[in-house]
Design a protein around this motif. Sequence first.
Motif, PDB file in Angstrom:
ATOM      1  N   MET A   1     -20.790   8.684  75.788  1.00 29.62           N
ATOM      2  CA  MET A   1     -21.629   7.604  76.332  1.00 29.62           C
ATOM      3  C   MET A   1     -20.912   6.967  77.511  1.00 29.62           C
ATOM      4  SD  MET A   1     -24.127   5.439  76.446  1.00 29.62           S
ATOM      5  CE  MET A   1     -25.094   6.218  75.168  1.00 29.62           C
ATOM      6  N   HIS A  76     -23.270  10.240  66.492  1.00 29.85           N
ATOM      7  CA  HIS A  76     -22.034  10.333  67.274  1.00 29.85           C
ATOM      8  C   HIS A  76     -21.901   9.127  68.181  1.00 29.85           C
ATOM      9  CE1 HIS A  76     -23.204  11.333  71.376  1.00 29.85           C
ATOM     10  NE2 HIS A  76     -21.966  11.674  71.677  1.00 29.85           N
ATOM     11  N   GLU A 110     -16.442  12.482  66.993  1.00 29.96           N
ATOM     12  CA  GLU A 110     -16.476  11.120  67.535  1.00 29.96           C
ATOM     13  C   GLU A 110     -15.847  10.133  66.552  1.00 29.96           C
ATOM     14  OE1 GLU A 110     -18.009  11.453  70.745  1.00 29.96           O
ATOM     15  OE2 GLU A 110     -16.933   9.605  71.102  1.00 29.96           O
ATOM     16  N   HIS A 267     -24.631  18.395  76.231  1.00 25.75           N
ATOM     17  CA  HIS A 267     -25.085  17.024  75.944  1.00 25.75           C
ATOM     18  C   HIS A 267     -24.426  16.017  76.885  1.00 25.75           C
ATOM     19  CE1 HIS A 267     -24.108  13.114  74.229  1.00 25.75           C
ATOM     20  NE2 HIS A 267     -22.902  13.554  73.990  1.00 25.75           N
ATOM     21  N   GLU A 268     -23.129  16.141  77.038  1.00 20.82           N
ATOM     22  CA  GLU A 268     -22.403  15.151  77.846  1.00 20.82           C
ATOM     23  C   GLU A 268     -22.756  15.299  79.323  1.00 20.82           C
ATOM     24  OE1 GLU A 268     -20.405  13.293  75.485  1.00 20.82           O
ATOM     25  OE2 GLU A 268     -20.603  11.832  77.085  1.00 20.82           O
TER      26      GLU A 268
HETATM   27 FE   FE2 Z   1     -21.153  12.268  73.632  1.00 20.27          FE
END
Ligand code: FE2
Length: 321
Positions: A1, A76, A110, A267-268
């Motif tokens: 994030m 996560h 995470e 995803h990131e």
């Molecule tokens: Fe992530």
Amino acid sequence: MSTNLEKHYQKVIDENNLEQLRDILVSKDSALSNRFRALFNLKCVAEKFAVDPVDANKAVNYMAETFGDDSELLKHEVAYVLGQTKNMESTTILRHVMLDAAQQPMVRHEAAEALGALGAEVALDDLQKCLDNDPHPAVKQTAELAIARIQWEHSPAAETEKLQQSLYESTDPAPPLALEKEYNVAELQSLLNNQDKPMFERYRAMFRLRDLDTEEAIHALASGFNDPSALFKHEIAYVFGQMGTPLAVPVLTEVLGRMEEAPMVRHEAAEALGAIATPEVVPVLKKYLDDEVDVVRESAIVALDMYAYENSNEFEYAPTA
Ligand SMILES: [Fe+2]
Ligand SMILES: [Fe+2]
């Protein structure tokens, strides 16, 4: 994030009380973007443990209720948030989640990273168990990093090393390399990509490059996308999202499009594109709204929601989850 995504989701619903925020967060019927907003609103409360420990710990425990959900992405993110609050109330649940084989790999990863961010010495034995036994290489590497970070934080080096003041509010999996030693970008790049060095050292080079924030440093960081480690590559994508640099859009687009790449990396990359939020990322992210990998599809939804929200006059988008 990324920090940008986080700032975005902290807006909007402060008028809800803690129990309403919990209800939005845990409800599978809420739109994913609303669940994220509830999460980041709860984070703001969980951080204020010095002023209001009762509500802060309540917020932690409400967030932890999400670990019963199915969404790997949401869980996560919850683990990430718990690690960033500096509130030690979450260490027990994070240790449990990290060692729970029923939790998906990104969630276990995470949780381990969060324990590292918290500097949780109490978790060292469990982190070692995770390092020894977790079947997933990225989770193992995270445990190794978290142990190194906790040991560093409680060593004299943490007191004496001079570190560049970070532009970002995040507690990172490693501090940047100390300023006592001069490095040029080529030296940092070679340390970054040196697979014989411990991951902790390579991450320290990564964060020093991030903090340099030059075009040359961005190219050096992008070279990390050729690494075999999914963990390492996902962190490079995270760093680009934090920096919010449009220069990284082409490489992030390429990485998101690698269908054989690990879900955590794609995803990131999607989240980073959402955080960079230039108009060119919209058609890219839209291509992945039906991706067969859950965390990629959900990241595209969340990223486009943020884009639409920030640019609501220019672009109409109705979140579908
Ligand atoms: Fe992530
Ligand atoms: Fe991560």
